[in-house]
Design a protein around this motif. Structure first.
Motif, short mmCIF file in Angstrom:
data_model
loop_
_atom_site.label_atom_id
_atom_site.label_comp_id
_atom_site.label_asym_id
_atom_site.label_seq_id
_atom_site.Cartn_x
_atom_site.Cartn_y
_atom_site.Cartn_z
N SER A 153 -8.63 29.75 -19.63
CA SER A 153 -8.99 31.08 -20.29
C SER A 153 -8.14 31.11 -21.38
CB SER A 153 -9.31 32.37 -19.45
OG SER A 153 -8.07 32.80 -19.12
N GLN A 154 -8.36 31.44 -22.53
CA GLN A 154 -7.41 31.98 -23.54
C GLN A 154 -7.81 33.35 -24.14
OE1 GLN A 154 -8.13 29.18 -27.04
NE2 GLN A 154 -6.55 30.51 -28.24
N ARG A 155 -6.50 34.15 -24.07
CA ARG A 155 -6.63 35.42 -24.59
C ARG A 155 -7.03 35.51 -26.01
NH1 ARG A 155 -5.03 40.14 -21.44
NH2 ARG A 155 -4.82 41.79 -22.99
N VAL A 156 -7.58 36.31 -26.49
CA VAL A 156 -7.79 36.22 -28.02
C VAL A 156 -7.62 37.93 -28.33
CG1 VAL A 156 -9.37 36.28 -30.07
CG2 VAL A 156 -9.67 34.51 -27.89
N ILE A 157 -6.46 38.05 -29.20
CA ILE A 157 -6.05 39.25 -29.58
C ILE A 157 -7.09 39.82 -30.89
CG2 ILE A 157 -4.30 40.84 -30.48
CD1 ILE A 157 -3.64 39.40 -27.75
N GLN A 158 -7.55 40.90 -30.56
CA GLN A 158 -8.64 41.51 -31.93
C GLN A 158 -7.85 42.61 -32.38
OE1 GLN A 158 -12.70 39.88 -30.93
NE2 GLN A 158 -12.18 41.13 -29.17
N SER A 159 -7.76 43.06 -33.53
CA SER A 159 -7.28 44.37 -34.04
C SER A 159 -8.46 45.36 -33.78
CB SER A 159 -6.88 44.41 -35.36
OG SER A 159 -7.82 43.66 -36.27
#
Length: 187
Positions: A55-61
């Motif tokens: 899994s890859q954590r995707v940072i969203q604003s």
């Protein structure tokens, strides 16, 4: 089948977030395998520990952060192994373990009216489930277009046809059982 194999199968079509997996699972597989959202996330965590996915954590604003899951080679090997296993689960498709049918069997201990209410409720649930199966066909079209593989979507359709036949059989059985009990009441 287990939940993990269903999730691996979905991830084999492409990377997805937990939300997307939950949505895809419920839209396409839930008529023959139910899973709560919490179960799906627990299974994803366990499969990541086993090395079957990453899994890859995707940072969203503007939105909450998300994790995108991708099947690994080990996950593909597990899926292939499961798909290639002997037909030991064929009998599972034909076995029935139903608390509801156990209640029906012993319903002679209750009133006919109570039994009819139970059968009408069962019939209604079958009808609702059959109607919800329409969303599985919609999902087949939607995900079939995304995956772009007619052969795969044909097998999805075959599984949905089983659901149609299953709910039709339930409706047919309920109708016949209701007629039998109504005869007992002289209706």
């Amino acid at each position: 089948m287990s939940l993990k194999h269903g999730l691996l199968g979905l991830l084999n079509y492409g990377s997805m977030t937990g939300y997307e997996l939950d949505k895809a699972f419920k839209a396409s597989l839930s008529f023959f395998w139910q899973a709560k959202t919490s179960q799906i996330y627990r299974e994803l965590d366990a499969m990541e520990r086993q090395g079957w996915l990453t899994s890859q954590r995707v940072i969203q604003s503007e939105k909450p952060n998300k994790r995108v899951y991708t099947i690994t080679e080990g996950g593909k090997e597990e899926l292939t192994k499961w798909l290639s296993s002997p037909e030991s689960d064929i009998m599972d498709a034909m076995s029935v373990r139903s608390p509801f049918l156990m209640r029906v069997f012993f319903a002679g201990e209750t009133s006919t009216k109570q039994s009819l209410e139970m059968l009408y409720a069962y019939r209604q649930k079958c009808l609702e489930s059959k109607n919800r199966l329409g969303s599985a066909y919609d999902a087949i079209s939607e995900y079939g277009a995304i995956v772009g593989d007619e052969k795969k979507s044909k097998y999805w359709q075959i599984a949905a046809l089983y659901g149609d036949a299953f709910f039709d059989a339930g409706l047919n059985w309920a109708d016949k059982a209701i007629v039998l009990l109504k005869e007992e009441l002289g209706e």
